[in-house]
Design an enzyme around this catalytic site. Sequence first.
Site, PDB file in Angstrom:
ATOM      1  N   HIS A   1      -1.894 -11.578   9.614  1.00  0.00           N
ATOM      2  CA  HIS A   1      -0.655 -12.134   9.053  1.00  0.00           C
ATOM      3  C   HIS A   1      -0.409 -13.496   9.692  1.00  0.00           C
ATOM      4  CE1 HIS A   1       3.351 -12.062   7.278  1.00  0.00           C
ATOM      5  NE2 HIS A   1       3.801 -12.510   8.442  1.00  0.00           N
TER       6      HIS A   1
ATOM      7  N   LEU B   1       0.843  -1.197   0.000  1.00  0.00           N
ATOM      8  CA  LEU B   1       0.000   0.000   0.000  1.00  0.00           C
ATOM      9  C   LEU B   1       0.876   1.245   0.000  1.00  0.00           C
ATOM     10  CD1 LEU B   1      -2.470  -1.369   2.649  1.00  0.00           C
ATOM     11  CD2 LEU B   1      -3.029  -0.909   0.238  1.00  0.00           C
TER      12      LEU B   1
ATOM     13  N   ASP C   1       4.194  -5.426   7.529  1.00  0.00           N
ATOM     14  CA  ASP C   1       3.975  -6.342   8.651  1.00  0.00           C
ATOM     15  C   ASP C   1       4.487  -5.784   9.978  1.00  0.00           C
ATOM     16  OD1 ASP C   1       2.692  -8.157   6.957  1.00  0.00           O
ATOM     17  OD2 ASP C   1       4.577  -9.098   6.390  1.00  0.00           O
TER      18      ASP C   1
ATOM     19  N   GLU D   1      -6.783 -17.969  12.576  1.00  0.00           N
ATOM     20  CA  GLU D   1      -7.039 -16.665  11.931  1.00  0.00           C
ATOM     21  C   GLU D   1      -8.530 -16.354  11.939  1.00  0.00           C
ATOM     22  OE1 GLU D   1      -5.099 -15.775   8.200  1.00  0.00           O
ATOM     23  OE2 GLU D   1      -3.598 -17.323   8.528  1.00  0.00           O
TER      24      GLU D   1
HETATM   25  C1  GAR Z   1      -4.117 -15.740   5.166  1.00  0.00           C
HETATM   26  O1  GAR Z   1      -3.375 -16.799   5.708  1.00  0.00           O
HETATM   27  C2  GAR Z   1      -3.545 -14.412   5.623  1.00  0.00           C
HETATM   28  O2  GAR Z   1      -3.066 -14.442   6.946  1.00  0.00           O
HETATM   29  C3  GAR Z   1      -2.421 -14.223   4.646  1.00  0.00           C
HETATM   30  O3  GAR Z   1      -2.960 -14.640   3.407  1.00  0.00           O
HETATM   31  C4  GAR Z   1      -3.925 -15.647   3.653  1.00  0.00           C
HETATM   32  C5  GAR Z   1      -5.196 -15.247   2.957  1.00  0.00           C
HETATM   33  O4  GAR Z   1      -6.139 -16.267   3.042  1.00  0.00           O
HETATM   34  N1  GAR Z   1      -1.989 -12.874   4.593  1.00  0.00           N
HETATM   35  C6  GAR Z   1      -0.703 -12.518   4.436  1.00  0.00           C
HETATM   36  O5  GAR Z   1       0.188 -13.328   4.273  1.00  0.00           O
HETATM   37  C7  GAR Z   1      -0.458 -11.036   4.468  1.00  0.00           C
HETATM   38  N2  GAR Z   1       0.927 -10.767   4.686  1.00  0.00           N
HETATM   39  P1  GAR Z   1      -7.653 -15.991   2.744  1.00  0.00           P
HETATM   40  O6  GAR Z   1      -7.704 -15.277   1.388  1.00  0.00           O
HETATM   41  O7  GAR Z   1      -8.274 -17.351   2.687  1.00  0.00           O
HETATM   42  O8  GAR Z   1      -8.206 -15.133   3.839  1.00  0.00           O
END
Ligand code: GAR
Length: 216
Positions: free
Chosen positions: A111, A95, A147, A176
């Site tokens: 993350h 961003l 991050d 998550e």
């Molecule tokens: C998730 O594991 C999220 O934590 C990660 O991408 C994945 C998205 O999954 N994000 C990052 O790595 C950001 N740095 P999703 O599209 O199924 O929510």
Amino acid sequence: MAKLKLAVLISGRGSNLQALMAACAEPAYPAEIVLVISNHAEAKGIKWAGDANLPTLAINHKDFSNRADFDRKMTAAMNDAGVELVCLAGFMRLLSEEFVTYWRNRLINIHPSLLPAFKGLNVQARAITAGVKFSGCTVHYVRNEMDVGPIICQAVVPIHMDDDADALAARILVQEHIIYPQAVRWIAEKRISINDEKVDLDKPIQSDGSMINPMD
Ligand code: GAR
């Protein structure tokens, strides 16, 4: 009480979007999704959100000559929708500083590592290679450095000796889906304050339990 208006920004699968959608479907949940934005029109999450009658917007970043213009387009759409909190959910684009500054303390991310360990990409594989015995996920406010930002909540999972990156990612993803809706709820309930770039939670329930992995 009026619900906190969320935008959820995705790039792909959208399982965290789905977890937020499920939370928002609960009548007592204090937030609602008013816009889902993806930089990929074919992102699965965009279809799910559309099927659930949520407003969606696909903006192809390739249509913009620079990052700031793409970000301004998102900001304009979010302002039109009355967005109060921006949730990055697997949004895999850096961003612009302008965007991060504009949405400061109204922009959060999830993350899949225990920040500040393992910033960036391929974090599950890197955690396994490093031989750490725990990993997890972090919900945090977004700052200009990738991050980095005040940490709202983390969940910890063990790393098993036979884990590959996919197995670890799946174990983390379960967590998550728990902590992202929880962090959003705390923000909506105005229980969060940021002091010296640290997050304090009003009336937390805290545990003194330890986790040891592996065990004998
Ligand atoms: C998730 O594991 C999220 O934590 C990660 O991408 C994945 C998205 O999954 N994000 C990052 O790595 C950001 N740095 P999703 O599209 O199924 O929510």
